[in-house]
Structure formats: C-alpha cells, structure tokens
Scaffold this active site. Sequence first.
Site, PDB file in Angstrom:
ATOM      1  N   PHE A  26      22.554   9.639  23.461  1.00  0.00           N
ATOM      2  CA  PHE A  26      21.764  10.683  24.113  1.00  0.00           C
ATOM      3  C   PHE A  26      20.813  10.152  25.179  1.00  0.00           C
ATOM      4  O   PHE A  26      20.328  10.915  25.994  1.00  0.00           O
ATOM      5  CB  PHE A  26      20.911  11.407  23.052  1.00  0.00           C
ATOM      6  CG  PHE A  26      21.711  12.158  22.055  1.00  0.00           C
ATOM      7  CD1 PHE A  26      22.309  11.507  20.977  1.00  0.00           C
ATOM      8  CD2 PHE A  26      21.882  13.529  22.178  1.00  0.00           C
ATOM      9  CE1 PHE A  26      23.059  12.198  20.054  1.00  0.00           C
ATOM     10  CE2 PHE A  26      22.636  14.231  21.244  1.00  0.00           C
ATOM     11  CZ  PHE A  26      23.226  13.566  20.185  1.00  0.00           C
ATOM     12  N   LYS A  42      11.786   6.967  25.859  1.00  0.00           N
ATOM     13  CA  LYS A  42      13.157   7.425  25.606  1.00  0.00           C
ATOM     14  C   LYS A  42      13.501   8.499  26.625  1.00  0.00           C
ATOM     15  O   LYS A  42      12.887   9.564  26.657  1.00  0.00           O
ATOM     16  CB  LYS A  42      13.248   7.967  24.168  1.00  0.00           C
ATOM     17  CG  LYS A  42      14.609   8.539  23.798  1.00  0.00           C
ATOM     18  CD  LYS A  42      14.735   8.733  22.281  1.00  0.00           C
ATOM     19  CE  LYS A  42      16.056   9.399  21.913  1.00  0.00           C
ATOM     20  NZ  LYS A  42      16.315   9.373  20.475  1.00  0.00           N
ATOM     21  N   ASP A  56      20.585  10.817   9.396  1.00  0.00           N
ATOM     22  CA  ASP A  56      21.312   9.723  10.044  1.00  0.00           C
ATOM     23  C   ASP A  56      20.652   8.373   9.764  1.00  0.00           C
ATOM     24  O   ASP A  56      20.503   7.543  10.654  1.00  0.00           O
ATOM     25  CB  ASP A  56      21.440   9.969  11.552  1.00  0.00           C
ATOM     26  CG  ASP A  56      22.516   9.077  12.195  1.00  0.00           C
ATOM     27  OD1 ASP A  56      23.395   8.575  11.452  1.00  0.00           O
ATOM     28  OD2 ASP A  56      22.477   8.875  13.418  1.00  0.00           O
TER      29      ASP A  56
HETATM   30  P1  ATP Z   1      21.711   7.859  18.895  1.00  0.00           P
HETATM   31  O1  ATP Z   1      23.006   7.798  19.632  1.00  0.00           O
HETATM   32  O2  ATP Z   1      21.619   6.858  17.780  1.00  0.00           O
HETATM   33  O3  ATP Z   1      21.301   9.239  18.493  1.00  0.00           O
HETATM   34  P2  ATP Z   1      19.546   8.007  20.757  1.00  0.00           P
HETATM   35  O4  ATP Z   1      20.034   8.191  22.164  1.00  0.00           O
HETATM   36  O5  ATP Z   1      19.018   9.185  20.059  1.00  0.00           O
HETATM   37  O6  ATP Z   1      20.638   7.293  19.918  1.00  0.00           O
HETATM   38  P3  ATP Z   1      17.594   6.180  19.654  1.00  0.00           P
HETATM   39  O7  ATP Z   1      18.447   5.836  18.500  1.00  0.00           O
HETATM   40  O8  ATP Z   1      16.348   6.962  19.376  1.00  0.00           O
HETATM   41  O9  ATP Z   1      18.447   6.869  20.820  1.00  0.00           O
HETATM   42  O10 ATP Z   1      17.181   4.851  20.420  1.00  0.00           O
HETATM   43  C1  ATP Z   1      18.180   3.981  20.922  1.00  0.00           C
HETATM   44  C2  ATP Z   1      17.774   2.552  20.680  1.00  0.00           C
HETATM   45  O11 ATP Z   1      16.586   2.268  21.427  1.00  0.00           O
HETATM   46  C3  ATP Z   1      17.404   2.216  19.248  1.00  0.00           C
HETATM   47  O12 ATP Z   1      18.526   1.896  18.467  1.00  0.00           O
HETATM   48  C4  ATP Z   1      16.472   1.024  19.455  1.00  0.00           C
HETATM   49  O13 ATP Z   1      17.232  -0.148  19.723  1.00  0.00           O
HETATM   50  C5  ATP Z   1      15.733   1.399  20.717  1.00  0.00           C
HETATM   51  N1  ATP Z   1      14.481   2.104  20.378  1.00  0.00           N
HETATM   52  C6  ATP Z   1      14.352   3.420  20.087  1.00  0.00           C
HETATM   53  N2  ATP Z   1      13.078   3.743  19.797  1.00  0.00           N
HETATM   54  C7  ATP Z   1      12.375   2.608  19.922  1.00  0.00           C
HETATM   55  C8  ATP Z   1      10.973   2.276  19.755  1.00  0.00           C
HETATM   56  N3  ATP Z   1      10.087   3.196  19.397  1.00  0.00           N
HETATM   57  N4  ATP Z   1      10.610   0.988  19.958  1.00  0.00           N
HETATM   58  C9  ATP Z   1      11.515   0.050  20.306  1.00  0.00           C
HETATM   59  N5  ATP Z   1      12.826   0.297  20.472  1.00  0.00           N
HETATM   60  C10 ATP Z   1      13.268   1.557  20.292  1.00  0.00           C
HETATM   61 MG    MG Z   2      19.508  10.112  18.266  1.00  0.00          MG
END
Ligand code: ATP
Ligand code: MG
Length: 427
Positions: A32, A50, A152
């Site tokens: 995402f 993010k 998850d």
């Molecule tokens: P998913 O496909 O798992 O839903 P996503 O796009 O929702 O992913 P996240 O899982 O929230 O994204 O974050 C992706 C990656 O970024 C995490 O696996 C981690 O490596 C890094 N990350 C996320 N939040 C943090 C944080 N608060 N501090 C440091 N690194 C982070």
């Molecule tokens: Mg996610």
Amino acid sequence: SYRKGGYHAVRVADHFAGGRYIAQRKLGWGQFSTVWLAYDTTTSSYVALKIQKSAAEFVQAAIHEIDVLLSIADGDPSNSKFVVQLIDHFKHTGPNGQHQCMVLEFLGDSLLRLIRYNRYKGLPLNKVREICKYVLIGLDYLHSELGIIHTDLKPENILLLSTIDHSKDPFRSGGSPILERPEGNTNGGITSLIEKRLRRRARTAVAKISGRTASIEGREAAKSSRNINGVDMRCKIVDFGNACWADKQFAEEIQTRQYRAPEVILKSGYSFSVDMWSFASIVFELATGDMLFTPKGGQGFSEDEDHLALMMELLGKMPRKIATSGAMSKDYFDRHGDLKRIRRLKYLPLDKLLIDKYKFSANDAREFSAFLLPLFDFAPEKRPTARQCLQHPWLNCKESTPNEMRNESTVEKVNVGMSNLKIKVGK
Ligand code: ATP
Ligand code: MG
Ligand code: MG
C-alpha cells in the site's frame, strides 16, 4: 508501481506538509505504501513517514488505518502500550495523484529481520519470553480496551525499538535508497513472492552453512558475531491497514497464510482469538527460526487442505463439530470430520517436534509447549486471551538450555520436515 494511482516517488531531502518533514532514507515498503525516515523540523526528531499509493482504494484504506491509529493513540496518551503511535497525518499531492500520509513514531528492525539476522537459528528462549511480554501487552490493549483485531500479525509487523548492526548481516538486501525497495514485504494478507524468495534464499544459505559447505563468505559470516544479547527486545505492533473492530468486520479472508487461524480457512467467523493463533505461530518461529506451517497445494488437494492437514498433524484431529461448522467445511471435510482429499496424517506432537528437530531439552520442550498449545486450540473461544497469557508461568520462568547448546546441535539438524511425512491421496 510508481505511476498514476501508485506510489509517490520520494527523493532524499524532499519536503512534506509545508516543509515540516524532510525525507532522509527509505525504511520499507508494502503493498500500500512506501515508508521513509523523515526529520520532523517542528520537534527536531526522526519520524517514519508512510506515504500511501494514491488510487481511490488505497486512499480509503489509509483513511481507515488513520481511524484505527487515532483510536490507538487516544487510548494510550502515555505511549506505554507497545503499539505504534500516530503523530500526524496529511495529504500530499505529487505527479501520481494525492497521497494520504501517516507520520508514525520511528521504530527499528522487524522481528523478521531479527530472525534473519540470527540466521534462522531461533532466538534464546529468554529473548523470546521478553518479546512475548511486549506483544501481549500490546494485544491486550488492542483487544480488551479498544475492541480491535489486528488480523495480520506476523514477524514483519512487529518492530523492535532498536536497530541491529546490519553491516554484518549477510542476508541484507542492499540497494539505492531512492526508488529501490530495500526490504521484501507483504501484500496486505499474502506473503509476496519477493518475500518468499528472500526467505528461501536466506534459508538455503543457512542450510549450506550448517551442512559445512558454506562459501568463504558464508564462513566468514558464520564466524562474525551474532551477539544479540545487547539488543533490547522491546517491540511494538505496527501496520493497522487490515485491522478491524470486532463488531465491524470487513473481510472474510484475513491474515497472512502461514499465520492464519483454522476458523478463517473454514469461514466459521472470527474474533480476537485469530490474533492469538498468529501470536503463537510467531512465538514458535522466534524460538526455532522456522515458520510453523508452510502449506502448499498439490495434486488433488488445495493449499487450504494442506494447511488443515499440517495443523492436525501437529495438534491432533480437529473436533468434528468444529471441522464441519464453517462455510467451507463441506469442501474440505466429510461428515465424519475427516479431510476428504488428504487421508492419512502422520501425527507429530509439538513437544516431540521441538526435541527431535530443534534439539530442545525435554524440560524446555514441555514448558514451551504448555505455553503454546492452549493458543492453538481449534476452538477459538477456548484460546487464552492476551491478558491470560501474560499470567502464564512460562513467561516468568528463568532456567532454560543456553541457546548456544541448541545452536551447536542444529549443525546435525535432522530433517523431519512435517510436510514430508504425510501421504496424500488424490481424489
Ligand atoms: P503491507 O503490505 O504489509 O500492508 P503497508 O504498505 O501497509 O504494508 P507497513 O507494513 O505499515 O506498510 O510498512 C512497510 C514497512 O515499512 C514495514 O514492514 C517496516 O519495514 C517499515 N516501517 C513501517 N512503519 C515503520 C515505523 N514506524 N518505523 C520504522 N519502520 C517502519
Ligand atoms: Mg498494511
Ligand atoms: Mg506490513
């Protein structure tokens, strides 16, 4: 994915939110979003930024995630519940569209990286215990105070508060900080191919090292210290993109395959206890370095059926009433509660697996199983809650076989992979 509706391309030193945040380096990415380390000029501190993809469905998902994160932050003003804190959120417009952005407290490496760093050998049990305590405090907060199910939980979604010295990590994926994807990741419920490949590659390397055929590089890496004694095991639960309120569920198919509870496979309805199943699966993985269940479809049976078979081989036969209670039950089970297409199961109880394959002492295996097995109850309502788990004697016992002894013996690890043991009968 860096196109209209997709990721926002970030370059080092880019500004966000009117100049408040300045991008430093990429921390990770997911299905995402991309996540960047950023400097917060207002508070003079580092944060994780993010940046969500911009297509409508991702905007919706981010709005939901922000909603969940706001209630998490609301209920925990002192930030003491071991769940990630949302600091700020805003929208950012770029060439690919308008992106929802979340500013989160900056955390360290994921438990997956810790497992990988430790060369998939399993962490010392006292470290596993420590991690358990923090995750359970976080889960208890989510479940009993907020009514939120994470849905998850997996090692990637639990981040340490500290970072590991990666300069010595042979499995570290390199790459430029810009646009490059530094870390394999998930895709909202299903482990991505990249991540699977990464894991496989790393484990192959491990096998080679323990088989004494390691390359020079491997041998050097094996010699170099993997002392995790100094790593503070405090950690926090992250990634609330798939979380829901127990009384407001959206998805029927939840959880990443290997951490998925049986009631989700059978579509019998679910609640907080699905997180407890995933939690127990993570704890096993931390202690052994191996994922507990890695189901695969085959000739005449599906991945779901293999998964159910693996569960029963470890945990015993699923009670008929439970096996036949879900919307998918008729597809997989006959009316006696036996799998239709996988007929003969080879049972191997958890304590025996721990002793035979992972060289646990009988005592460690017994105590560890006593902690885990109730969490793997096929009846979801019988699984202990996070709060009940926190009271378990295993979390407070001190003595266990020093990990070095276990690690020595892994050189001669016998391969009794559970999936090799059963006989599958095509229809
Ligand atoms: P998913 O496909 O798992 O839903 P996503 O796009 O929702 O992913 P996240 O899982 O929230 O994204 O974050 C992706 C990656 O970024 C995490 O696996 C981690 O490596 C890094 N990350 C996320 N939040 C943090 C944080 N608060 N501090 C440091 N690194 C982070
Ligand atoms: Mg996610
Ligand atoms: Mg994630």
